[in-house]
Design an enzyme around this catalytic site. Structure first.
Site, short mmCIF file in Angstrom:
data_model
loop_
_atom_site.label_atom_id
_atom_site.label_comp_id
_atom_site.label_asym_id
_atom_site.label_seq_id
_atom_site.Cartn_x
_atom_site.Cartn_y
_atom_site.Cartn_z
N GLU A 48 0.95 -1.13 0.00
CA GLU A 48 -0.16 0.06 -0.04
C GLU A 48 1.11 1.13 0.02
O GLU A 48 2.26 1.20 0.11
CB GLU A 48 -0.92 -0.13 1.17
CG GLU A 48 -1.85 -1.21 1.13
CD GLU A 48 -2.72 -1.19 2.23
OE1 GLU A 48 -3.94 -0.37 2.36
OE2 GLU A 48 -2.78 -1.80 3.47
N HIS A 100 -8.43 9.56 2.76
CA HIS A 100 -8.29 8.36 1.95
C HIS A 100 -8.44 8.86 0.58
O HIS A 100 -9.37 9.42 0.19
CB HIS A 100 -8.96 7.18 2.03
CG HIS A 100 -8.59 5.93 1.84
ND1 HIS A 100 -8.42 5.67 0.41
CD2 HIS A 100 -7.90 4.92 2.21
CE1 HIS A 100 -7.58 4.30 0.31
NE2 HIS A 100 -7.39 3.81 1.50
N ARG A 152 -0.48 8.81 1.71
CA ARG A 152 -1.81 9.04 1.26
C ARG A 152 -2.06 10.60 1.22
O ARG A 152 -2.82 11.00 0.01
CB ARG A 152 -2.63 8.67 2.45
CG ARG A 152 -3.62 7.34 2.23
CD ARG A 152 -4.08 6.95 3.22
NE ARG A 152 -4.02 5.67 3.05
CZ ARG A 152 -4.73 4.64 3.89
NH1 ARG A 152 -5.09 5.12 5.24
NH2 ARG A 152 -4.39 3.42 3.74
N HIS A 200 -11.06 9.93 6.47
CA HIS A 200 -10.87 8.43 6.72
C HIS A 200 -10.30 7.90 8.28
O HIS A 200 -10.71 7.24 8.94
CB HIS A 200 -9.61 7.72 5.79
CG HIS A 200 -9.56 6.52 5.86
ND1 HIS A 200 -10.58 5.45 5.59
CD2 HIS A 200 -8.27 5.81 6.03
CE1 HIS A 200 -9.99 4.32 5.49
NE2 HIS A 200 -8.72 4.33 6.03
N ARG A 210 -0.62 8.89 8.71
CA ARG A 210 -0.33 7.61 9.01
C ARG A 210 -0.02 6.94 7.75
O ARG A 210 -0.76 6.89 6.57
CB ARG A 210 -1.83 7.15 9.63
CG ARG A 210 -1.69 5.49 9.77
CD ARG A 210 -2.99 4.75 10.43
NE ARG A 210 -4.18 5.34 9.63
CZ ARG A 210 -4.65 4.13 8.81
NH1 ARG A 210 -4.18 3.11 9.05
NH2 ARG A 210 -5.72 4.38 8.12
P1 FAD Z 1 -13.06 0.82 16.39
O1 FAD Z 1 -12.87 -0.28 15.67
O2 FAD Z 1 -13.68 1.97 15.35
O3 FAD Z 1 -14.02 0.68 17.61
C1 FAD Z 1 -14.59 1.83 18.12
C2 FAD Z 1 -15.72 0.99 19.22
O4 FAD Z 1 -16.03 1.99 20.18
C3 FAD Z 1 -17.01 0.66 18.66
O5 FAD Z 1 -17.30 -0.59 19.14
C4 FAD Z 1 -17.91 1.83 19.12
O6 FAD Z 1 -19.20 1.22 19.38
C5 FAD Z 1 -17.44 2.24 20.46
N1 FAD Z 1 -17.61 3.29 20.89
C6 FAD Z 1 -17.56 4.50 20.58
N2 FAD Z 1 -18.12 5.66 21.18
C7 FAD Z 1 -18.60 4.96 22.11
C8 FAD Z 1 -19.18 5.34 23.63
N3 FAD Z 1 -19.56 6.67 23.86
N4 FAD Z 1 -19.63 4.24 24.37
C9 FAD Z 1 -19.47 3.33 24.01
N5 FAD Z 1 -18.96 2.73 23.03
C10 FAD Z 1 -18.52 3.35 22.04
N6 FAD Z 1 -6.52 0.24 9.21
C11 FAD Z 1 -5.31 -0.64 8.90
O7 FAD Z 1 -4.39 -0.74 9.80
N7 FAD Z 1 -5.72 -1.42 7.79
C12 FAD Z 1 -6.86 -1.26 7.09
O8 FAD Z 1 -6.78 -2.10 6.03
C13 FAD Z 1 -7.78 -0.41 7.31
N8 FAD Z 1 -8.82 -0.32 6.53
C14 FAD Z 1 -9.61 0.61 6.76
C15 FAD Z 1 -11.08 0.65 5.88
C16 FAD Z 1 -12.01 1.38 6.20
C17 FAD Z 1 -13.20 1.49 5.49
C18 FAD Z 1 -12.04 2.28 7.57
C19 FAD Z 1 -13.03 3.07 8.21
C20 FAD Z 1 -10.75 1.98 8.47
C21 FAD Z 1 -9.59 1.35 7.77
N9 FAD Z 1 -8.58 1.25 8.74
C22 FAD Z 1 -7.57 0.39 8.46
C23 FAD Z 1 -8.60 2.08 9.99
C24 FAD Z 1 -8.72 1.22 11.24
O9 FAD Z 1 -9.83 0.00 10.61
C25 FAD Z 1 -9.24 1.72 12.29
O10 FAD Z 1 -8.21 2.87 12.73
C26 FAD Z 1 -9.31 0.76 13.72
O11 FAD Z 1 -9.99 -0.41 13.28
C27 FAD Z 1 -9.68 1.61 14.88
O12 FAD Z 1 -9.87 0.52 15.90
P2 FAD Z 1 -10.37 0.81 17.35
O13 FAD Z 1 -10.33 -0.10 17.95
O14 FAD Z 1 -9.49 2.05 17.75
O15 FAD Z 1 -11.84 1.48 16.99
C1 SIN Z 2 -7.18 0.51 2.64
O1 SIN Z 2 -7.49 -0.69 2.71
O2 SIN Z 2 -6.94 1.62 2.01
C2 SIN Z 2 -7.19 1.24 4.04
C3 SIN Z 2 -6.05 0.86 4.91
C4 SIN Z 2 -5.76 1.86 6.11
O3 SIN Z 2 -6.90 2.71 6.23
O4 SIN Z 2 -4.74 1.42 6.69
#
Ligand code: FAD
Ligand code: SIN
Length: 540
Positions: free
Chosen positions: A131, A245, A293, A352, A387
């Site tokens: 990537e 993104h 990015r 993103h 990032r």
């Molecule tokens: P999240 O997985 O977003 O979880 C947040 C949690 O908090 C959820 O359960 C939500 O319900 C809860 N929550 C929020 N507010 C409250 C509240 N007030 N009370 C109770 N619960 C609450 N990153 C990569 O490294 N590789 C990838 O391929 C990649 N692809 C991506 C594709 C997409 C479409 C997106 C949107 C992001 C992508 N990212 C990728 C980024 C990555 O997915 C996220 O940054 C990461 O998953 C965040 O994880 P997290 O555990 O911090 O939060």
């Molecule tokens: C993607 O698959 O392009 C998302 C990867 C990322 O946000 O790290």
């Protein structure tokens, strides 16, 4: 009388960071409660590989994969991954935090596999894709581009087998403190207020995408963690660095969550072109379409301005077996009514990822004793001003484990049961008004006039009762937007994801700024030059 419960650790959020922390802490004998404002985990959703029914975590939607160095692979090393991460971070990624996070990646992935995740592999080795910003193929993936859904499924199943208590559809409203030390969390479940008392609370609430009108993020990405932390007295840093993104699917007039077209599509031969078929990134960067990015997103915007078109295109004709390799993208594109067989997908930059966040050390500790943060809501120093692709799942995994270790150290401390405040009022705007203002003036390009306009809008926002989840999210969005705008006003240079048209140059020294909430205002509390020299890890 509020529902009361007690735990050693309360985790707010059920994505990769929250569930990894919960599992790691429970395995070490801690009593763990997870609050999740989303719905109960549905295992069938993950099996379908078409994650389009709304899910609450960004983790579920992750496509490209996890950037991690397999120590048995000769062409890669943590040193090279560090170099790429620092280059993407544009002078603000902190090597002292970055190096241990990258080093801990492989054992953290191995533990994830033991917990039930499996990654695409051949001949006993994980397959690796590439990537933007990565100098080698180092991104492991699952189900082609269903990495997040598979990881979420594995963690969800592991939690189901564990003693962890998950309270779905419960939103955390306030972090409770006594004399500056955490004592628990106030939450609302089924309209009833509850309190979970604990010496350690982990904020793992994910991102802030819905500060903008169109985003790749799920509906719950409303900056709740930023607001909870600020109101509890923690500081935030680098919030001006919102990553756009380069390839969010373009659907005329659509708002809210929109389909991402993974960067891995470009890693496998996809090319960014304008309507006339000309390369979007030719002459822009030596890595072309796989530049970091921020560079590619701005090249896409420039091509749109040059041609007057509403989007550019991702030409997928050279990608082998596109639909098989990218089933999630294919399903998302089809669900949006766009024809994949034409070989050109219309794409635009979309909000993103939040590169900054709640300031933590490399053990996940904020400045408030007992309050931890991990995952996208946290600012460890790994991402700096931009990032590196697929470093986020990695960070959530590694820092989730670290957070659990901190909770183990604090377990058994006595907790004073303080008076629980009412939900009260907070400044909030109509969500569409806020999102349009942020998308219009605080997106890829910023300037003093646009920032001042949005700052005024936010300063004049009326106070509204935080009577339900929607109202509480609106308040979190307003406070998060205010913090982003304040940070963007203070940064009078262009760096990484933050481009000021009135300050187009990058300053010689990269400075990270932290802000605290004082009354209704975000006040700068520290300015720290970030050295790019690798240092000694300060992990405890
Ligand atoms: P999240 O997985 O977003 O979880 C947040 C949690 O908090 C959820 O359960 C939500 O319900 C809860 N929550 C929020 N507010 C409250 C509240 N007030 N009370 C109770 N619960 C609450 N990153 C990569 O490294 N590789 C990838 O391929 C990649 N692809 C991506 C594709 C997409 C479409 C997106 C949107 C992001 C992508 N990212 C990728 C980024 C990555 O997915 C996220 O940054 C990461 O998953 C965040 O994880 P997290 O555990 O911090 O939060
Ligand atoms: C993607 O698959 O392009 C998302 C990867 C990322 O946000 O790290």
């Amino acid at each position: 009388m509020a529902t009361q419960r007690r735990a050693d650790l309360v985790v707010i959020g059920a994505g990769i960071a929250g569930l990894t922390a919960a599992l790691s802490a429970a395995e070490r004998g801690l009593d763990v409660v997870v609050l999740n404002k989303g719905s109960r985990w549905d295992p069938d959703a993950a099996r379908s590989a078409t994650p389009h029914a709304e899910h609450s975590t960004s983790t579920f939607y992750a496509q490209g994969g996890i950037a991690v160095v397999d120590p048995s692979v000769p062409d890669d090393s943590v040193g090279l991954h560090l170099t790429d991460t620092l280059a993407a971070g544009a002078g603000l990624a902190d090597p002292v935090a970055t190096e241990p996070i990258l080093t801990d990646g492989w054992p953290a992935v191995a533990q994830l596999v033991r917990r039930g995740a499996d990654f695409d592999s051949a001949r006993g080795r994980f397959l690796r894709t590439r990537e933007g910003g990565h100098s080698v193929r180092r991104i492991i993936h699952a189900g082609g581009d269903a990495t997040g859904a598979r990881v979420q499924a594995a963690l969800g199943a592991a939690v189901g087998r564990s003693p962890v208590t998950v309270i779905d559809e419960s939103w955390a409203s306030d972090i409770l403190t006594d004399d500056g030390e955490v004592v628990g969390v106030a939450y609302v479940h089924d309209g009833v207020r509850g309190v979970a008392w604990a010496p350690t609370v982990l904020i793992a609430t994910g991102g802030v995408g819905h500060v903008y009108a169109a985003t790749t993020n799920p509906a719950g990405a409303t900056g709740d963690g930023i607001a909870l932390a600020l109101r509890a007295g923690a500081v935030v840093a680098d919030l001006e660095f919102v990553q756009f993104h380069p390839t969010m699917l373009y659907v005329p007039g659509a708002r809210g969550r929109r389909t991402l077209v993974s960067e891995a599509v470009r890693g496998e031969g996809g090319r960014l072109v304008d309507a006339a078929g000309r390369s979007v990134t030719a002459g822009v960067h030596r890595l072309g379409d796989l530049a970091p990015r921020d560079v590619v997103a701005r090249a896409v915007r420039a091509a749109m301005e040059r041609t007057g078109a509403d989007s550019v295109y991702l030409d997928i004709t050279d990608v082998d077996e596109f639909e098989g390799r990218f089933p999630t993208v294919t399903a998302g594109v089809r669900a949006s009514g766009v024809d994949v067989s034409g070989g050109r997908l219309p794409v635009v930059p979309g909000a993103h990822y939040l590169c900054g966040g709640i300031v933590t050390d490399i053990d996940g500790r904020t400045g408030v004793t007992g309050l931890l943060a991990a995952g996208e809501t946290a600012r460890t120093g790994l991402h700096g001003a931009n990032r590196l692709a697929s470093n986020s799942l990695l960070e959530g995994l590694v820092m989730g484990r670290q957070a659990a270790a901190q909770a183990v150290e604090r377990a058994g401390r006595s907790v004073a049961e303080v008076e629980v405040p009412g939900l009260g009022v907070a400044q909030a705007l109509d969500r569409t008004v806020l999102q349009d203002a942020m998308s219009g003036r605080v997106a890829l390009d910023r300037d003093a006039q646009g920032l001042a306009e949005v700052a005024r809008l936010l300063a004049d926002a009326p106070e509204r009762a935080r009577r339900d989840l929607r109202a509480s999210e609106d308040a979190a969005l307003a406070l998060t937007a205010k913090a982003i705008v304040t940070a963007a006003q203070a940064r009078q240079e262009s760096r990484g994801c933050h481009a000021r048209t009135d300050f187009p140059d990058k300053s010689a020294i990269g400075v990270s700024r932290s802000f605290a909430l004082v009354g209704d205002e975000l006040v700068s509390v520290a300015e720290r030059p970030v050295s790019q020299e690798a240092g000694v890890s300060a992990r405890s």
